[in-house]
Every structure is written in C-alpha cells, then in structure tokens.
Write a protein that holds these residues in place. Sequence first.
Motif, PDB file in Angstrom:
ATOM      1  N   TYR A 136     -10.787   3.408 -12.118  1.00  0.00           N
ATOM      2  CA  TYR A 136     -10.461   2.291 -11.237  1.00  0.00           C
ATOM      3  C   TYR A 136      -9.347   1.468 -11.860  1.00  0.00           C
ATOM      4  O   TYR A 136      -9.333   1.245 -13.080  1.00  0.00           O
ATOM      5  CB  TYR A 136     -11.693   1.415 -11.015  1.00  0.00           C
TER       6      TYR A 136
ATOM      7  N   TYR B  43      -7.779   0.082  -6.605  1.00  0.00           N
ATOM      8  CA  TYR B  43      -7.833   1.467  -6.149  1.00  0.00           C
ATOM      9  C   TYR B  43      -8.508   2.328  -7.195  1.00  0.00           C
ATOM     10  O   TYR B  43      -8.704   1.918  -8.328  1.00  0.00           O
ATOM     11  CB  TYR B  43      -6.426   2.000  -5.845  1.00  0.00           C
ATOM     12  N   LYS B  44      -8.882   3.530  -6.753  1.00  0.00           N
ATOM     13  CA  LYS B  44      -9.467   4.482  -7.695  1.00  0.00           C
ATOM     14  C   LYS B  44      -8.717   5.792  -7.572  1.00  0.00           C
ATOM     15  O   LYS B  44      -8.183   6.143  -6.522  1.00  0.00           O
ATOM     16  CB  LYS B  44     -10.957   4.668  -7.466  1.00  0.00           C
TER      17      LYS B  44
ATOM     18  N   ASN C   7      -2.781  10.414  -4.480  1.00  0.00           N
ATOM     19  CA  ASN C   7      -4.208  10.699  -4.341  1.00  0.00           C
ATOM     20  C   ASN C   7      -5.090   9.470  -4.564  1.00  0.00           C
ATOM     21  O   ASN C   7      -6.301   9.592  -4.674  1.00  0.00           O
ATOM     22  CB  ASN C   7      -4.615  11.828  -5.293  1.00  0.00           C
TER      23      ASN C   7
ATOM     24  N   ASP D 196      -7.244   6.199  -3.794  1.00  0.00           N
ATOM     25  CA  ASP D 196      -8.090   5.682  -2.723  1.00  0.00           C
ATOM     26  C   ASP D 196      -8.051   4.162  -2.834  1.00  0.00           C
ATOM     27  O   ASP D 196      -8.668   3.579  -3.732  1.00  0.00           O
ATOM     28  CB  ASP D 196      -9.514   6.220  -2.887  1.00  0.00           C
TER      29      ASP D 196
ATOM     30  N   GLU E 217       0.861   4.200  -2.752  1.00  0.00           N
ATOM     31  CA  GLU E 217       0.618   5.588  -2.349  1.00  0.00           C
ATOM     32  C   GLU E 217       1.757   6.511  -2.771  1.00  0.00           C
ATOM     33  O   GLU E 217       1.520   7.681  -3.069  1.00  0.00           O
ATOM     34  CB  GLU E 217       0.389   5.665  -0.847  1.00  0.00           C
TER      35      GLU E 217
ATOM     36  N   GLU F  12     -14.289   9.027 -12.201  1.00  0.00           N
ATOM     37  CA  GLU F  12     -13.212   8.371 -11.466  1.00  0.00           C
ATOM     38  C   GLU F  12     -12.724   7.179 -12.282  1.00  0.00           C
ATOM     39  O   GLU F  12     -13.487   6.549 -13.008  1.00  0.00           O
ATOM     40  CB  GLU F  12     -13.723   7.887 -10.112  1.00  0.00           C
TER      41      GLU F  12
ATOM     42  N   LEU G  20      -9.020   0.562  -2.287  1.00  0.00           N
ATOM     43  CA  LEU G  20     -10.273  -0.095  -1.925  1.00  0.00           C
ATOM     44  C   LEU G  20     -10.048  -1.483  -1.349  1.00  0.00           C
ATOM     45  O   LEU G  20     -10.809  -1.933  -0.488  1.00  0.00           O
ATOM     46  CB  LEU G  20     -11.187  -0.175  -3.149  1.00  0.00           C
TER      47      LEU G  20
ATOM     48  N   ASN H 267       0.832  -1.207   0.000  1.00  0.00           N
ATOM     49  CA  ASN H 267       0.000   0.000   0.000  1.00  0.00           C
ATOM     50  C   ASN H 267       0.867   1.258   0.000  1.00  0.00           C
ATOM     51  O   ASN H 267       0.541   2.240  -0.678  1.00  0.00           O
ATOM     52  CB  ASN H 267      -0.961  -0.010   1.179  1.00  0.00           C
TER      53      ASN H 267
ATOM     54  N   PRO I 177      -9.004  10.032  -8.358  1.00  0.00           N
ATOM     55  CA  PRO I 177     -10.059  11.058  -8.433  1.00  0.00           C
ATOM     56  C   PRO I 177     -10.446  11.389  -9.872  1.00  0.00           C
ATOM     57  O   PRO I 177      -9.705  11.095 -10.818  1.00  0.00           O
ATOM     58  CB  PRO I 177      -9.430  12.274  -7.760  1.00  0.00           C
TER      59      PRO I 177
END
Length: 163
Positions: free
Chosen positions: A142, A130-131, A109, A111, A104, A140, A113, A100, A133
């Motif tokens: 994915y 993850y998605k 940015n 997210d 990141e 969005e 999931l 993770n 923005p």
Amino acid sequence: MKIKITIAAVAVIGLILFFGGRFINAVQEDEWKIQRNAVQTAYQKTLLTKAVKVERFVGEKPYTVIRGEDKIGQQLIVWVGEDEIYSQMAADGASEDQINSTLESKHPNADILRTIPGVLGGKLIWEVLYKLPADESGSEKYYYDYYSFNDGAFLDTWRLSIQ
C-alpha cells in the motif's frame, strides 16, 4: 406455536437493528458534528453555497475537505482546519481524474482506493491511496502518493509498512 416464534424472531431482529443504529449514531456523532461545523464555517467564510461531498483529511493537521459549488454553480473546494481555512476553485487546480490518470500511467496495475485533496506543509495537495498487486513475497503493498493541487506535479510517495 410458529406464529409466536416468528413474532419473537421479528422482535429480536427489530431490537438488534434499533440498538445497532443507535450504536452507530453514538460512535459517529462526534465526526458528524465536526463535519457539520466545518460546512457551516465554509458557508460563512468562503463563496461556498452548496456542499456536495465532505471528507476528512488527516496529515500534519486534520482538515475537513468540502467539495461543492459557489452561487453560480462553479466547482469549489474548501479545506477547513482547526485554525485556518483554504478555498480554491476546482478549475484552478488539477482534477481528481487527472491525478488518477497520472498515477495509472506510473503504475498501470495499481488499484486506487481513495483520492482526496489535502494540505501538507501549508500547501494544497492531492493524496492518493493505492495498492499494488502481490509481489514475490506474496503480499500486497500500500502506498500514498502526493501531488501538487495546483499543477498535478508529483511530490512524494510514502509506503505503508503495515499490511
């Protein structure tokens, strides 16, 4: 009159909850049976003595992924497929937190999931859903990122075309 309405409302709500629970059990029973059988297989064929988390990974083949412990409390991950089983000490591979963090740093940015161990091409991997923005188009995006389980090396990214 108010008492009769209250009793009727409670009875209706009780029936809805009862039959709703029965419906959910009926829908989920096959999945729960697969998971129970996979855990039993893992207990019999690996060092696993305590299952902590059970998830399904569906890639080229479906696997039930069991995170747990051996008899001395060391973290163990077991992948149970239809015709094969993999077992690895968690300490021998990259951790979920490391994966993770890697994602990141690549996409600050994002997210995240879901992060789950899996098997692709006969190799143990981490799959991260993850998605990102919304972009100029306003939607969005994915993605699935795949990382090597053993060393956390980035392998591939798959973009989902469905919103």
